[in-house]
Design a protein around this motif. Structure first.
Motif, PDB file in Angstrom:
ATOM      1  N   ILE A  22       4.915   9.354 -72.710  1.00  0.00           N
ATOM      2  CA  ILE A  22       4.772  10.468 -71.667  1.00  0.00           C
ATOM      3  C   ILE A  22       5.647  11.600 -71.984  1.00  0.00           C
ATOM      4  O   ILE A  22       5.360  12.831 -72.035  1.00  0.00           O
ATOM      5  CB  ILE A  22       5.586   9.952 -70.218  1.00  0.00           C
ATOM      6  CG1 ILE A  22       4.836   8.683 -69.753  1.00  0.00           C
ATOM      7  CG2 ILE A  22       5.676  11.041 -69.452  1.00  0.00           C
ATOM      8  CD1 ILE A  22       3.592   8.888 -69.112  1.00  0.00           C
ATOM      9  N   LEU A  23       6.797  11.390 -72.924  1.00  0.00           N
ATOM     10  CA  LEU A  23       7.615  12.437 -73.330  1.00  0.00           C
ATOM     11  C   LEU A  23       6.821  13.486 -74.267  1.00  0.00           C
ATOM     12  O   LEU A  23       6.923  14.594 -74.179  1.00  0.00           O
ATOM     13  CB  LEU A  23       8.870  12.032 -73.953  1.00  0.00           C
ATOM     14  CG  LEU A  23       9.742  13.084 -74.438  1.00  0.00           C
ATOM     15  CD1 LEU A  23      10.551  13.874 -73.469  1.00  0.00           C
ATOM     16  CD2 LEU A  23      11.139  12.131 -75.127  1.00  0.00           C
ATOM     17  N   LEU A  24       6.236  12.822 -75.241  1.00  0.00           N
ATOM     18  CA  LEU A  24       5.370  13.676 -76.187  1.00  0.00           C
ATOM     19  C   LEU A  24       4.181  14.271 -75.382  1.00  0.00           C
ATOM     20  O   LEU A  24       4.117  15.407 -75.744  1.00  0.00           O
ATOM     21  CB  LEU A  24       4.893  12.401 -77.196  1.00  0.00           C
ATOM     22  CG  LEU A  24       3.987  13.067 -78.505  1.00  0.00           C
ATOM     23  CD1 LEU A  24       5.037  14.129 -79.189  1.00  0.00           C
ATOM     24  CD2 LEU A  24       3.661  12.093 -79.324  1.00  0.00           C
ATOM     25  N   VAL A  25       3.498  13.735 -74.726  1.00  0.00           N
ATOM     26  CA  VAL A  25       2.478  14.348 -73.971  1.00  0.00           C
ATOM     27  C   VAL A  25       2.803  15.577 -73.403  1.00  0.00           C
ATOM     28  O   VAL A  25       2.279  16.562 -73.200  1.00  0.00           O
ATOM     29  CB  VAL A  25       1.736  13.438 -72.898  1.00  0.00           C
ATOM     30  CG1 VAL A  25       0.641  14.211 -72.466  1.00  0.00           C
ATOM     31  CG2 VAL A  25       0.880  12.336 -74.005  1.00  0.00           C
ATOM     32  N   SER A  26       4.132  15.446 -72.672  1.00  0.00           N
ATOM     33  CA  SER A  26       4.766  16.412 -71.879  1.00  0.00           C
ATOM     34  C   SER A  26       4.940  17.710 -72.698  1.00  0.00           C
ATOM     35  O   SER A  26       4.855  18.747 -72.210  1.00  0.00           O
ATOM     36  CB  SER A  26       6.011  16.034 -71.026  1.00  0.00           C
ATOM     37  OG  SER A  26       5.757  14.943 -70.325  1.00  0.00           O
ATOM     38  N   LYS A  27       5.409  17.238 -74.007  1.00  0.00           N
ATOM     39  CA  LYS A  27       5.910  18.512 -75.005  1.00  0.00           C
ATOM     40  C   LYS A  27       4.448  19.248 -75.153  1.00  0.00           C
ATOM     41  O   LYS A  27       4.271  20.389 -75.540  1.00  0.00           O
ATOM     42  CB  LYS A  27       6.354  18.022 -76.130  1.00  0.00           C
ATOM     43  CG  LYS A  27       7.878  17.516 -75.847  1.00  0.00           C
ATOM     44  CD  LYS A  27       8.258  16.335 -76.863  1.00  0.00           C
ATOM     45  CE  LYS A  27       9.824  15.795 -76.946  1.00  0.00           C
ATOM     46  NZ  LYS A  27      10.147  15.148 -77.765  1.00  0.00           N
TER      47      LYS A  27
END
Length: 497
Positions: free
Chosen positions: A74-79
């Motif tokens: 989720i963190l990477l996709v949010s970036k």
């Protein structure tokens, strides 16, 4: 560079910038970035008052991928989502410049300079709340310009609507909305057009009320509503004051909006001497920049039909800058300023092209070398190791130096505000520290000789506690390496219980 720019199109430039955004997401996310990713991952706190719909918006975008793929990051996709919106920002920005009849070469240089400005590049590769609202504010400016050109009511309505949506993504964009409102009124001198612009603003209180009642399950009272809307100011998380620090920090933040200025540059060169190489061309560019700046032929007044557009954006820039000053030079509240300065001052005046060429090259080389590349390839503290250690010792308490550890643990485990993680920043005295260890008998900590750097937190911190470790049995457990040096985990044991 002139010949190169003559042979390329905006598509080439956008693709070039996109590559450097999408291939360099930061590995050093902030505690807020971990918190937002955790909320999205575990479907919690999707509506936070200061940036009301950010988490919900990302949750909605990511949900289909969550259903299709297991263990999505989720963190990477949010970036990546933020990077996409920053590229979208540059496209809308380019469209505005085209409507203002800015020459092609200047337009390309403008989007390169803005795209590689440090604050936008930094937050465009991070899971933070500052990039997406700019998209909607820029769309507000885009349709405001259409309104100025045509006087069509539909365009002033679209302008107000998009500027309003930006405020729902982040409250700071109220000033952009307000600037366009004032611009609409002074351009038309008519109440009708001003009301058409402002009518969509009713969406804001309506959305806050719906969230308050149906998501937070609170009674609709004036007190509840005011406390919810201005929650960050009531809790003190939005720091505002006047003092000498404001002047010092606004100066630093103004530079950091465009250039990375941080003590990690020292650690990069210390870690690898190759990081000193970019300094050579940058010194040359600096010399050329000074030489061009001293040129008498630096600025030319540009006569435009859309003077109301320029004046409105000078006002918007001023409002945002003054609020950032009031917020003790908060660089996060200045992220939109590169767009605004080019939509105001750089529209009103044509700048020497050599200066723009040098500035574009300097921003790219400096910010990539000392900001974006290190962010995406190094772990400054590498506290993921500490988080894993905490997970492996569920029955022990941990006193940690960096607040982000708490949210990193939350992101990994789904446990928010884990009771066994204690933040050293919450201790108000050395006695609190002593009492903490005595009460718990055994505690693990990373605060002993933790690598430290000079940054904004160092400047604004009002306390520096001196701990006396000699009162306790101290046992070295393990160490782990980050760019800033080795962090060590110790076990502290009380001898008085």
């Amino acid at each position: 560079m002139k010949k190169i720019l003559e042979n390329i199109t905006v598509y080439h430039v956008i693709i070039f910038i996109t590559i450097f955004y999408f291939f360099n997401p930061t590995k050093n996310s902030s505690l807020d970035a971990y918190a937002y990713a955790s909320y999205i991952k575990y479907n919690e706190n999707l509506f936070l008052p200061h940036h009301l719909i950010y988490n919900f918006f990302l949750y909605t975008l990511i949900k289909p991928f969550n259903l299709l793929f297991n263990n999505i990051n989720i963190l990477l996709v949010s970036k990546y989502i933020n990077a996409f919106f920053q590229i979208l920002n540059l496209i809308v920005f380019y469209r505005i410049l085209s409507k203002l009849s800015i020459p092609k070469r200047e337009k390309l240089l403008f989007i390169i300079i803005v795209g590689f400005s440090f604050s936008l590049w930094r937050y465009g590769t991070e899971n933070e709340t500052y990039i997406i609202p700019i998209t909607f504010s820029l769309l507000g400016s885009f349709y405001f310009l259409d309104f100025l050109k045509t006087s069509a009511l539909k365009y002033v309505f679209y302008s107000g609507l998009f500027a309003t949506i930006a405020c729902l993504f982040h409250q700071i964009h109220f000033f952009w909305w307000l600037g366009l409102l004032i611009g609409t009124f002074f351009y038309t001198k008519k109440l009708k057009q001003t009301l058409v612009y402002g009518i969509s603003a009713l969406i804001v209180p309506l959305t806050y009320i719906l969230v308050l009642v149906f998501y937070n399950n609170l009674a609709l009272t004036p007190t509840n509503l005011v406390h919810f809307v201005f929650n960050d100011f009531y809790t003190g998380s939005a720091k505002t004051e006047f003092g000498l620090n404001n002047l010092f920090l606004i100066a630093i933040s103004s530079v950091r909006t465009f250039f990375q200025v941080h003590s990690n540059i020292y650690f990069l060169i210390k870690n690898n001497i190759l990081f000193a190489i970019p300094i050579v061309p940058l010194l040359y560019f600096g010399y050329k920049l000074i030489k061009v700046t001293l040129n008498k032929d630096l600025l030319h007044y540009r006569k435009l039909d859309e003077d109301s557009f320029v004046k409105s954006h000078i006002l918007i820039f001023t409002l945002h800058f003054l609020f950032a000053f009031y917020a003790v030079g908060n660089v996060e509240f200045m992220v939109m300023l590169p767009f605004l300065i080019f939509l105001s001052v750089f529209i009103k005046y044509s700048v020497n092209k050599s200066l723009l060429n040098i500035l574009a090259l300097t921003l790219f080389i400096w910010n990539f070398s000392y900001g974006i590349y290190p962010n995406s390839h190094y772990k400054y503290y590498n506290d993921d190791v500490l988080v894993d250690f905490i997970i492996q010792h569920p029955n022990n308490k941990f006193l940690v130096k960096n607040d982000a550890v708490l949210n990193k643990f939350y992101y990994k485990t789904g446990i928010d505000n884990y009771n066994n993680i204690l933040l050293s920043s919450k201790l108000t005295s050395a006695n609190d520290f002593n009492k903490l260890i005595i009460e718990n008998e055994i505690i693990y900590t990373d605060i002993i000789n933790k690598p430290s750097i000079f940054n904004r937190q160092t400047i604004t911190s009002k306390k520096s506690l001196n701990y006396d470790f000699s009162k306790f049995d101290k046992k070295f457990i393990m160490s782990y390496q980050g760019l800033y040096g080795a962090s060590k985990i110790y076990q502290l044991k009380s001898t008085s219980k």
